[in-house]
Scaffold this active site. Sequence first.
Site, mmCIF file in Angstrom:
data_model
loop_
_atom_site.group_PDB
_atom_site.id
_atom_site.type_symbol
_atom_site.label_atom_id
_atom_site.label_comp_id
_atom_site.label_asym_id
_atom_site.label_seq_id
_atom_site.Cartn_x
_atom_site.Cartn_y
_atom_site.Cartn_z
ATOM 1 N N ARG A 43 50.090 55.127 36.578
ATOM 2 C CA ARG A 43 50.445 56.184 35.623
ATOM 3 C C ARG A 43 51.793 55.796 35.030
ATOM 4 O O ARG A 43 52.787 55.688 35.742
ATOM 5 C CB ARG A 43 50.545 57.541 36.328
ATOM 6 C CG ARG A 43 51.268 58.575 35.484
ATOM 7 C CD ARG A 43 51.138 59.989 36.005
ATOM 8 N NE ARG A 43 49.802 60.500 35.795
ATOM 9 C CZ ARG A 43 49.484 61.796 35.837
ATOM 10 N NH1 ARG A 43 50.398 62.701 36.089
ATOM 11 N NH2 ARG A 43 48.240 62.181 35.637
ATOM 12 N N HIS A 45 44.019 59.383 28.884
ATOM 13 C CA HIS A 45 43.856 59.898 30.253
ATOM 14 C C HIS A 45 42.360 59.829 30.605
ATOM 15 O O HIS A 45 41.691 60.848 30.759
ATOM 16 C CB HIS A 45 44.372 61.344 30.312
ATOM 17 C CG HIS A 45 44.709 61.821 31.689
ATOM 18 N ND1 HIS A 45 44.550 61.041 32.815
ATOM 19 C CD2 HIS A 45 45.198 63.017 32.138
ATOM 20 C CE1 HIS A 45 44.927 61.727 33.879
ATOM 21 N NE2 HIS A 45 45.322 62.924 33.498
ATOM 22 N N GLN A 52 40.803 61.751 33.716
ATOM 23 C CA GLN A 52 40.699 63.197 33.506
ATOM 24 C C GLN A 52 39.462 63.531 32.683
ATOM 25 O O GLN A 52 38.742 64.493 32.987
ATOM 26 C CB GLN A 52 41.956 63.708 32.789
ATOM 27 C CG GLN A 52 41.917 65.191 32.474
ATOM 28 C CD GLN A 52 41.996 66.060 33.713
ATOM 29 O OE1 GLN A 52 42.914 65.888 34.513
ATOM 30 N NE2 GLN A 52 41.067 66.978 33.886
ATOM 31 N N ASP A 54 45.663 71.492 25.938
ATOM 32 C CA ASP A 54 46.599 70.814 26.837
ATOM 33 C C ASP A 54 47.997 71.293 26.447
ATOM 34 O O ASP A 54 48.181 71.936 25.403
ATOM 35 C CB ASP A 54 46.456 69.285 26.676
ATOM 36 C CG ASP A 54 47.301 68.490 27.664
ATOM 37 O OD1 ASP A 54 47.741 69.059 28.687
ATOM 38 O OD2 ASP A 54 47.514 67.280 27.425
ATOM 39 N N CYS A 81 43.320 70.395 31.543
ATOM 40 C CA CYS A 81 43.545 69.355 32.557
ATOM 41 C C CYS A 81 44.591 69.771 33.583
ATOM 42 O O CYS A 81 44.614 69.241 34.681
ATOM 43 C CB CYS A 81 43.926 68.041 31.890
ATOM 44 S SG CYS A 81 45.531 68.070 31.054
ATOM 45 N N ARG A 89 38.178 65.813 39.525
ATOM 46 C CA ARG A 89 38.979 64.584 39.468
ATOM 47 C C ARG A 89 38.632 63.707 40.673
ATOM 48 O O ARG A 89 38.480 62.493 40.550
ATOM 49 C CB ARG A 89 40.484 64.922 39.509
ATOM 50 C CG ARG A 89 41.022 65.616 38.267
ATOM 51 C CD ARG A 89 41.000 64.723 37.053
ATOM 52 N NE ARG A 89 41.731 63.478 37.239
ATOM 53 C CZ ARG A 89 43.050 63.333 37.113
ATOM 54 N NH1 ARG A 89 43.792 64.360 36.778
ATOM 55 N NH2 ARG A 89 43.632 62.159 37.290
HETATM 56 N N1 NVA Z 1 49.394 65.575 28.097
HETATM 57 C C1 NVA Z 1 49.919 65.782 29.425
HETATM 58 C C2 NVA Z 1 48.839 65.640 30.435
HETATM 59 C C3 NVA Z 1 49.281 65.878 31.855
HETATM 60 C C4 NVA Z 1 48.192 65.666 32.844
HETATM 61 C C5 NVA Z 1 51.049 64.799 29.669
HETATM 62 O O1 NVA Z 1 50.922 63.639 29.304
HETATM 63 O O2 NVA Z 1 52.076 65.211 30.230
HETATM 64 N N1 CP Z 2 45.713 66.595 35.067
HETATM 65 C C1 CP Z 2 46.532 65.743 35.692
HETATM 66 O O1 CP Z 2 46.484 64.527 35.502
HETATM 67 O O2 CP Z 2 47.363 66.330 36.581
HETATM 68 P P1 CP Z 2 48.611 65.674 37.313
HETATM 69 O O3 CP Z 2 49.649 65.367 36.270
HETATM 70 O O4 CP Z 2 49.054 66.704 38.288
HETATM 71 O O5 CP Z 2 48.173 64.400 37.992
#
Ligand code: NVA
Ligand code: CP
Length: 301
Positions: A102, A129, A132, A220, A260, A288
Amino acid sequence: MKHFLKLLDVTTEEIYELLDLAAVMKQYVKEGKEHHFLKGKTLGMIFEKSSTRTRISFETGMFQLGGHALFISAKDSQIGRGEPTQDTARVMSRMLDGIMIRTFDQAEVEMLAECGSIPVINGLTDFCHPCQVMADLLTIREHKGTLEGLTMCYIGDGNNMANSLIVGGLKVGMKVQIACPDGYHPDPMVMEFAAQFPDQFTLTDKPMEAAKDADVVITDCWTSMGQEEEKKAREAAFAGYQVNKELMGVAKADAMVLHCLPAYREQEITNEVFEEHADEIFDEAENRLHAQKAVLVKLLG
Ligand code: NVA
Ligand code: CP
């Protein structure tokens, strides 16, 4: 399939194969049956951003599959001190069986895959993502019985989630209706992909148009990880882009709502709509685990 970097690389057949495998994985858990398909295998999990769901689901998933997962925080490893990704990739390839990462830049994930010799899984970048969205598709299919022909609506920021939902939704044969304000559109590469589906894809700046007759409404957060300094400007830009009772009024009467998570109530979604659809949203969170185990078994098994 060697890696799982972005849905643009994954075929429709592979998506369906993963969804079927995810359903099998879920059944093993429900029946309490041992399913050690990755016995003795180790997954390294590199995190350059925070996580609740991604970390828990990958770590638990590897344990349930008889393997082991290692949490590697970028800031507590040499990655955070600037060790080149090319070297990290080669070191990890000598000891691990797979990597989940990540991070911010999609190019880093692609480089890790290119320079290493083990499967790499994208656990979220600024671009996409994919894990997800596999969970999202699994959840929609569980609730609606099918994916093809359904209408997916996404309201808000043209971010990593929007990018993956567009690609995943179109690939499985859904209609995809997106509402984003000017200046916050999905990635140009995704828009170029979507242009191949003129009958399935629409992008508007009017949330009510995008939500019309939708089978599933998705949103989101307005400010993603790494964009904290833009928070004020984003709150202004997304003010009319809320999933609320009024918006749900134009979707199908039995429309689902997905998020998500983490969710910011009364911003991108009202508490009322969130709680009304909490069962779907937390099925999505649980999925997930099952969807990623399918990816893990396919790549590392
Ligand atoms: N769009 C959000 C998704 C988090 C799971 C981010 O990138 O922070
Ligand atoms: N939806 C998601 O990826 O959650 P986290 O940021 O908690 O991993």
